[in-house]
Design a protein around this motif. Structure first.
Motif, PDB file in Angstrom:
ATOM      1  N   GLN A 180       0.828  -1.202   0.000  1.00 52.50           N
ATOM      2  CA  GLN A 180       0.000   0.000   0.000  1.00 52.50           C
ATOM      3  C   GLN A 180       0.864   1.253   0.000  1.00 52.50           C
ATOM      4  O   GLN A 180       0.545   2.241  -0.670  1.00 52.50           O
ATOM      5  CB  GLN A 180      -0.937   0.004   1.201  1.00 52.50           C
TER       6      GLN A 180
ATOM      7  N   LEU B 225       0.774   4.238  -2.767  1.00 53.62           N
ATOM      8  CA  LEU B 225       0.572   5.646  -2.422  1.00 53.62           C
ATOM      9  C   LEU B 225       1.716   6.515  -2.930  1.00 53.62           C
ATOM     10  O   LEU B 225       1.484   7.634  -3.402  1.00 53.62           O
ATOM     11  CB  LEU B 225       0.415   5.817  -0.904  1.00 53.62           C
TER      12      LEU B 225
ATOM     13  N   GLU C  31       1.191   7.010  -6.623  1.00 51.08           N
ATOM     14  CA  GLU C  31       0.081   7.948  -6.832  1.00 51.08           C
ATOM     15  C   GLU C  31       0.512   9.380  -6.548  1.00 51.08           C
ATOM     16  O   GLU C  31       0.187  10.303  -7.297  1.00 51.08           O
ATOM     17  CB  GLU C  31      -1.086   7.554  -5.935  1.00 51.08           C
TER      18      GLU C  31
ATOM     19  N   THR D  12      -5.934  12.162  -1.863  1.00 50.37           N
ATOM     20  CA  THR D  12      -4.760  11.347  -1.567  1.00 50.37           C
ATOM     21  C   THR D  12      -4.250  11.622  -0.160  1.00 50.37           C
ATOM     22  O   THR D  12      -3.850  10.705   0.554  1.00 50.37           O
ATOM     23  CB  THR D  12      -3.651  11.588  -2.602  1.00 50.37           C
TER      24      THR D  12
ATOM     25  N   SER E 267      -6.269   9.662   2.108  1.00 55.30           N
ATOM     26  CA  SER E 267      -5.865   8.251   2.028  1.00 55.30           C
ATOM     27  C   SER E 267      -4.564   8.011   2.790  1.00 55.30           C
ATOM     28  O   SER E 267      -4.419   6.999   3.478  1.00 55.30           O
ATOM     29  CB  SER E 267      -5.663   7.834   0.568  1.00 55.30           C
ATOM     30  N   VAL E 268      -3.630   8.948   2.671  1.00 56.94           N
ATOM     31  CA  VAL E 268      -2.352   8.810   3.363  1.00 56.94           C
ATOM     32  C   VAL E 268      -2.556   8.845   4.869  1.00 56.94           C
ATOM     33  O   VAL E 268      -1.991   8.038   5.606  1.00 56.94           O
ATOM     34  CB  VAL E 268      -1.355   9.905   2.912  1.00 56.94           C
TER      35      VAL E 268
ATOM     36  N   PHE F  97      -3.999   5.590   5.867  1.00 56.76           N
ATOM     37  CA  PHE F  97      -2.962   4.572   5.758  1.00 56.76           C
ATOM     38  C   PHE F  97      -1.999   4.640   6.928  1.00 56.76           C
ATOM     39  O   PHE F  97      -1.623   3.611   7.496  1.00 56.76           O
ATOM     40  CB  PHE F  97      -2.194   4.733   4.444  1.00 56.76           C
TER      41      PHE F  97
ATOM     42  N   ILE G 184       6.580  10.578   3.025  1.00 58.09           N
ATOM     43  CA  ILE G 184       5.221  10.979   2.644  1.00 58.09           C
ATOM     44  C   ILE G 184       4.995  12.450   2.988  1.00 58.09           C
ATOM     45  O   ILE G 184       4.417  13.189   2.192  1.00 58.09           O
ATOM     46  CB  ILE G 184       4.179  10.071   3.322  1.00 58.09           C
TER      47      ILE G 184
END
Length: 109
Positions: A23, A27, A30, A52, A55-56, A59, A95
């Motif tokens: 995953q 990410l 993406e 996103t 989503s991060v 995650f 990230i």
């Protein structure tokens, strides 16, 4: 906990670690694509970047849960690192940097 129960838990945790790793890879891909699109002036990229980011965040919460489970499992087994070592701090830092770049692209356009 019996040896067979520990083996089952180790297998399950190994699967969870692999899922988190895959995953994270997805990410990152993406986010790179969104950065490229934002640099190219794609006006839809900022909206997708916000999705996103959500989503991060989700995650990272799940990854933290898996990290806690691994820590607990290692503690019960005597502290050995074994084969399940994730650099979640490094992943979080990477990230954050990518999100910062996405935000800069969003505000510059």
């Amino acid at each position: 906990m019996s040896a067979s129960e520990l083996a089952k838990e180790e297998e399950r945790l190994g699967w969870e670690v692999e899922t988190v790793r895959l995953q994270l890879q997805d990410l990152m891909v993406e986010m790179r694509g969104l950065q490229d699109r934002a640099r190219d002036g794609d006006v839809g990229a900022p909206k997708e970047a916000l999705a996103t980011v959500r989503s991060v965040r989700e995650f990272l919460g799940k990854a933290g849960d898996v990290e806690a489970k691994l820590h607990d499992f290692k503690r019960r087994q005597g502290g050995g690192e074994g084969q399940y070592v994730l650099d979640l701090d490094g992943a979080r830092a990477s990230i954050r940097c990518r999100l910062d770049r996405l935000r800069r692209c969003q505000h510059s356009g």
